[in-house]
Scaffold this motif. Sequence first.
Motif, PDB file in Angstrom:
ATOM      1  N   ARG A 145     -46.126 -42.473 146.402  1.00  0.00           N
ATOM      2  CA  ARG A 145     -45.708 -43.178 147.623  1.00  0.00           C
ATOM      3  C   ARG A 145     -45.074 -42.214 148.643  1.00  0.00           C
ATOM      4  NH1 ARG A 145     -45.290 -47.192 143.706  1.00  0.00           N
ATOM      5  NH2 ARG A 145     -45.861 -49.269 144.425  1.00  0.00           N
ATOM      6  N   ALA A 146     -45.840 -41.226 149.037  1.00  0.00           N
ATOM      7  CA  ALA A 146     -45.325 -40.226 149.977  1.00  0.00           C
ATOM      8  C   ALA A 146     -45.538 -40.688 151.413  1.00  0.00           C
ATOM      9  CB  ALA A 146     -46.026 -38.902 149.751  1.00  0.00           C
ATOM     10  N   ARG A 147     -44.527 -40.477 152.230  1.00  0.00           N
ATOM     11  CA  ARG A 147     -44.656 -40.745 153.662  1.00  0.00           C
ATOM     12  C   ARG A 147     -45.535 -39.655 154.275  1.00  0.00           C
ATOM     13  NH1 ARG A 147     -40.119 -39.883 156.514  1.00  0.00           N
ATOM     14  NH2 ARG A 147     -39.254 -38.678 154.835  1.00  0.00           N
ATOM     15  N   PRO A 148     -46.464 -40.032 155.158  1.00  0.00           N
ATOM     16  CA  PRO A 148     -47.272 -39.008 155.830  1.00  0.00           C
ATOM     17  C   PRO A 148     -46.365 -37.998 156.525  1.00  0.00           C
ATOM     18  CG  PRO A 148     -48.136 -41.198 156.269  1.00  0.00           C
ATOM     19  CD  PRO A 148     -46.813 -41.384 155.566  1.00  0.00           C
ATOM     20  N   GLY A 149     -46.620 -36.738 156.285  1.00  0.00           N
ATOM     21  CA  GLY A 149     -45.806 -35.682 156.874  1.00  0.00           C
ATOM     22  C   GLY A 149     -44.478 -35.471 156.177  1.00  0.00           C
ATOM     23  N   GLY A 150     -44.186 -36.259 155.143  1.00  0.00           N
ATOM     24  CA  GLY A 150     -42.942 -36.123 154.403  1.00  0.00           C
ATOM     25  C   GLY A 150     -42.960 -34.916 153.485  1.00  0.00           C
ATOM     26  N   ALA A 151     -41.810 -34.658 152.878  1.00  0.00           N
ATOM     27  CA  ALA A 151     -41.648 -33.474 152.030  1.00  0.00           C
ATOM     28  C   ALA A 151     -42.625 -33.439 150.853  1.00  0.00           C
ATOM     29  CB  ALA A 151     -40.212 -33.415 151.505  1.00  0.00           C
ATOM     30  N   LEU A 152     -43.061 -34.601 150.374  1.00  0.00           N
ATOM     31  CA  LEU A 152     -43.909 -34.646 149.180  1.00  0.00           C
ATOM     32  C   LEU A 152     -45.327 -35.144 149.474  1.00  0.00           C
ATOM     33  CD1 LEU A 152     -41.195 -36.101 146.765  1.00  0.00           C
ATOM     34  CD2 LEU A 152     -41.751 -33.711 147.218  1.00  0.00           C
ATOM     35  N   ALA A 153     -45.714 -35.173 150.739  1.00  0.00           N
ATOM     36  CA  ALA A 153     -47.027 -35.697 151.129  1.00  0.00           C
ATOM     37  C   ALA A 153     -48.180 -34.900 150.527  1.00  0.00           C
ATOM     38  CB  ALA A 153     -47.148 -35.726 152.652  1.00  0.00           C
ATOM     39  N   GLU A 154     -47.993 -33.611 150.316  1.00  0.00           N
ATOM     40  CA  GLU A 154     -49.063 -32.768 149.746  1.00  0.00           C
ATOM     41  C   GLU A 154     -49.494 -33.255 148.370  1.00  0.00           C
ATOM     42  OE1 GLU A 154     -48.514 -28.432 150.056  1.00  0.00           O
ATOM     43  OE2 GLU A 154     -46.731 -28.955 151.236  1.00  0.00           O
ATOM     44  N   ILE A 155     -48.555 -33.804 147.619  1.00  0.00           N
ATOM     45  CA  ILE A 155     -48.877 -34.279 146.269  1.00  0.00           C
ATOM     46  C   ILE A 155     -49.840 -35.457 146.346  1.00  0.00           C
ATOM     47  CG2 ILE A 155     -47.927 -35.286 144.150  1.00  0.00           C
ATOM     48  CD1 ILE A 155     -45.330 -33.711 144.804  1.00  0.00           C
ATOM     49  N   ALA A 156     -49.592 -36.387 147.257  1.00  0.00           N
ATOM     50  CA  ALA A 156     -50.458 -37.554 147.408  1.00  0.00           C
ATOM     51  C   ALA A 156     -51.858 -37.156 147.858  1.00  0.00           C
ATOM     52  CB  ALA A 156     -49.842 -38.540 148.390  1.00  0.00           C
ATOM     53  N   ALA A 157     -51.967 -36.065 148.614  1.00  0.00           N
ATOM     54  CA  ALA A 157     -53.259 -35.623 149.136  1.00  0.00           C
ATOM     55  C   ALA A 157     -54.074 -34.813 148.129  1.00  0.00           C
ATOM     56  CB  ALA A 157     -53.041 -34.801 150.401  1.00  0.00           C
ATOM     57  N   ALA A 158     -53.476 -34.375 147.043  1.00  0.00           N
ATOM     58  CA  ALA A 158     -54.176 -33.520 146.070  1.00  0.00           C
ATOM     59  C   ALA A 158     -55.218 -34.306 145.284  1.00  0.00           C
ATOM     60  CB  ALA A 158     -53.175 -32.892 145.112  1.00  0.00           C
ATOM     61  N   GLU A 159     -56.367 -33.680 145.085  1.00  0.00           N
ATOM     62  CA  GLU A 159     -57.415 -34.292 144.267  1.00  0.00           C
ATOM     63  C   GLU A 159     -56.954 -34.398 142.805  1.00  0.00           C
ATOM     64  OE1 GLU A 159     -61.165 -35.983 143.651  1.00  0.00           O
ATOM     65  OE2 GLU A 159     -60.267 -35.432 145.563  1.00  0.00           O
ATOM     66  N   ARG A 160     -56.478 -33.287 142.275  1.00  0.00           N
ATOM     67  CA  ARG A 160     -55.907 -33.236 140.917  1.00  0.00           C
ATOM     68  C   ARG A 160     -54.695 -32.315 140.978  1.00  0.00           C
ATOM     69  NH1 ARG A 160     -58.972 -34.274 136.341  1.00  0.00           N
ATOM     70  NH2 ARG A 160     -58.346 -32.390 135.289  1.00  0.00           N
ATOM     71  N   ALA A 161     -53.612 -32.752 140.348  1.00  0.00           N
ATOM     72  CA  ALA A 161     -52.397 -31.940 140.410  1.00  0.00           C
ATOM     73  C   ALA A 161     -51.540 -32.142 139.170  1.00  0.00           C
ATOM     74  CB  ALA A 161     -51.580 -32.296 141.650  1.00  0.00           C
ATOM     75  N   VAL A 162     -50.773 -31.115 138.862  1.00  0.00           N
ATOM     76  CA  VAL A 162     -49.701 -31.210 137.877  1.00  0.00           C
ATOM     77  C   VAL A 162     -48.419 -31.011 138.663  1.00  0.00           C
ATOM     78  CG1 VAL A 162     -48.616 -30.187 135.838  1.00  0.00           C
ATOM     79  CG2 VAL A 162     -51.110 -30.354 135.970  1.00  0.00           C
ATOM     80  N   VAL A 163     -47.458 -31.907 138.448  1.00  0.00           N
ATOM     81  CA  VAL A 163     -46.189 -31.860 139.169  1.00  0.00           C
ATOM     82  C   VAL A 163     -45.070 -31.660 138.165  1.00  0.00           C
ATOM     83  CG1 VAL A 163     -44.632 -33.090 140.724  1.00  0.00           C
ATOM     84  CG2 VAL A 163     -47.114 -33.444 140.909  1.00  0.00           C
ATOM     85  N   PHE A 164     -44.328 -30.585 138.331  1.00  0.00           N
ATOM     86  CA  PHE A 164     -43.170 -30.298 137.490  1.00  0.00           C
ATOM     87  C   PHE A 164     -41.931 -30.744 138.253  1.00  0.00           C
ATOM     88  CE2 PHE A 164     -46.195 -26.666 136.885  1.00  0.00           C
ATOM     89  CZ  PHE A 164     -46.652 -27.025 135.632  1.00  0.00           C
ATOM     90  N   VAL A 165     -41.261 -31.779 137.803  1.00  0.00           N
ATOM     91  CA  VAL A 165     -40.018 -32.231 138.443  1.00  0.00           C
ATOM     92  C   VAL A 165     -38.878 -31.598 137.659  1.00  0.00           C
ATOM     93  CG1 VAL A 165     -38.629 -34.194 139.184  1.00  0.00           C
ATOM     94  CG2 VAL A 165     -41.135 -34.399 139.099  1.00  0.00           C
ATOM     95  N   PHE A 166     -38.060 -30.815 138.342  1.00  0.00           N
ATOM     96  CA  PHE A 166     -37.054 -30.002 137.666  1.00  0.00           C
ATOM     97  C   PHE A 166     -35.728 -30.054 138.406  1.00  0.00           C
ATOM     98  CE2 PHE A 166     -38.353 -27.460 141.140  1.00  0.00           C
ATOM     99  CZ  PHE A 166     -37.288 -26.631 141.436  1.00  0.00           C
TER     100      PHE A 166
END
Length: 179
Positions: free
Chosen positions: A52-73
């Motif tokens: 649920r990333a806002r367009p242009g928000g800090a995490l928008a790149e994650i929503a746009a990725a075809e496939r991704a691994v996200v490490f939350v740390f």
Amino acid sequence: MKNRLYAASMLLLSVVLAASAWNGAGAVRQWVTAPATAQAAGRPTERDAPVRARPGGALAEIAAAERAVVFVFSPECAVSRANTANWTEIVRRARGGGVALFAVGPTSPDSAAAYWGALGHHVRVLTATPEQIDATLGVRATPVTLTVEKGRIRGETPGPLRSAARAELTEFVVGRDVH
């Protein structure tokens, strides 16, 4: 032994509460660093939720990725630091593949870059507030490793990556369907 454990727990709680007040927030945040349940888990679970990333928000790149691994740390989290070796292995296996790698933390950009060091060349390091991370990814504790496909969170592993989670993430980063 019970009394020592209780005393240590109370000391930790008072430090966390004092730190929250010291940050100027005045209220305890929902963000919890490495809770006991996350430390005990470490096993992958399926999840089907939108990023649920806002367009242009800090995490928008994650929503746009075809496939991704996200490490939350969190740099202050002992379990996040212990997980670094596991994450390093996943990064090594994913290099040059079709999987985007993100590291998301509730910290300053400089602190996050220092935490990831040389891996920062292979991982897109993003920072956001705990509230933004919760709203976007549904994550309230660290560490958590997420798999994302076409804007949807498909898998989640809280806590340290145990062997089943490492195997599943390896399958995901080399392009095999694990679901």
